[in-house]
Design a protein around this motif. Sequence first.
Motif, short mmCIF file in Angstrom:
data_model
loop_
_atom_site.label_atom_id
_atom_site.label_comp_id
_atom_site.label_asym_id
_atom_site.label_seq_id
_atom_site.Cartn_x
_atom_site.Cartn_y
_atom_site.Cartn_z
N THR A 65 0.86 -1.18 0.00
CA THR A 65 0.00 0.00 0.00
C THR A 65 0.89 1.22 0.00
O THR A 65 1.77 1.35 0.85
N VAL A 66 0.67 2.11 -0.97
CA VAL A 66 1.45 3.34 -1.05
C VAL A 66 0.50 4.52 -1.22
O VAL A 66 -0.64 4.36 -1.67
N ALA A 67 0.96 5.71 -0.85
CA ALA A 67 0.18 6.94 -1.00
C ALA A 67 0.89 7.82 -2.02
O ALA A 67 2.03 8.25 -1.79
N LEU A 68 0.22 8.09 -3.12
CA LEU A 68 0.79 8.94 -4.17
C LEU A 68 0.24 10.35 -4.02
O LEU A 68 -0.96 10.57 -3.89
N CYS A 69 1.15 11.32 -4.07
CA CYS A 69 0.79 12.74 -3.90
C CYS A 69 -0.10 13.22 -5.04
O CYS A 69 0.15 12.91 -6.20
N ARG A 70 -1.13 13.98 -4.69
CA ARG A 70 -1.98 14.65 -5.68
C ARG A 70 -1.86 16.17 -5.59
O ARG A 70 -2.28 16.88 -6.49
N CYS A 71 -1.30 16.68 -4.49
CA CYS A 71 -1.28 18.14 -4.29
C CYS A 71 -0.09 18.81 -4.97
O CYS A 71 -0.11 20.01 -5.17
N GLY A 72 0.94 18.05 -5.28
CA GLY A 72 2.12 18.61 -5.92
C GLY A 72 3.11 19.25 -4.97
O GLY A 72 4.14 19.77 -5.39
N GLY A 73 2.83 19.22 -3.68
CA GLY A 73 3.70 19.88 -2.72
C GLY A 73 4.68 18.98 -1.99
O GLY A 73 5.49 19.45 -1.21
N THR A 74 4.63 17.70 -2.26
CA THR A 74 5.48 16.76 -1.52
C THR A 74 6.97 17.00 -1.75
O THR A 74 7.39 17.40 -2.84
N ALA A 75 7.75 16.73 -0.73
CA ALA A 75 9.21 16.81 -0.85
C ALA A 75 9.79 15.47 -1.27
O ALA A 75 10.99 15.37 -1.51
N THR A 76 8.94 14.44 -1.38
CA THR A 76 9.41 13.09 -1.71
C THR A 76 8.61 12.50 -2.87
O THR A 76 8.01 11.43 -2.73
N PRO A 77 8.55 13.20 -4.02
CA PRO A 77 7.73 12.70 -5.11
C PRO A 77 8.16 11.30 -5.56
O PRO A 77 9.35 11.01 -5.50
N PRO A 78 7.24 10.45 -5.92
CA PRO A 78 5.81 10.66 -6.10
C PRO A 78 5.00 10.39 -4.83
O PRO A 78 3.79 10.40 -4.85
#
Length: 93
Positions: A65-78
């Motif tokens: 299970t992983v969480a993929l960023c949708r907001c574009g603000g993450t420091a650890t993309p994706p």
Amino acid sequence: MAPDVPADESAPEPARRVDDAPDDATPRGRGTVRITPCPDGPLLVRGPLELVGADGVPVPVRRRTVALCRCGGTATPPWCDGTHKVNGFRTEA
């Protein structure tokens, strides 16, 4: 009648059309992948997946299970790092 000839294990499997696949077939035959959009948050991806970056290079996935960023603000993309909680990211209801 042709003699029995051992199969060439290095030969590629013949291509199959999507509609030729069994109903339970999934990528790489490893199970079902479920994607759940979290309200005002990431996409939760559960199950076996293969993630490939925009450059075509596979991204290592170490969890089921992983969480993929949708907001574009993450420091650890994706990957989601929780930044959506502080940057005002909102999804439609």
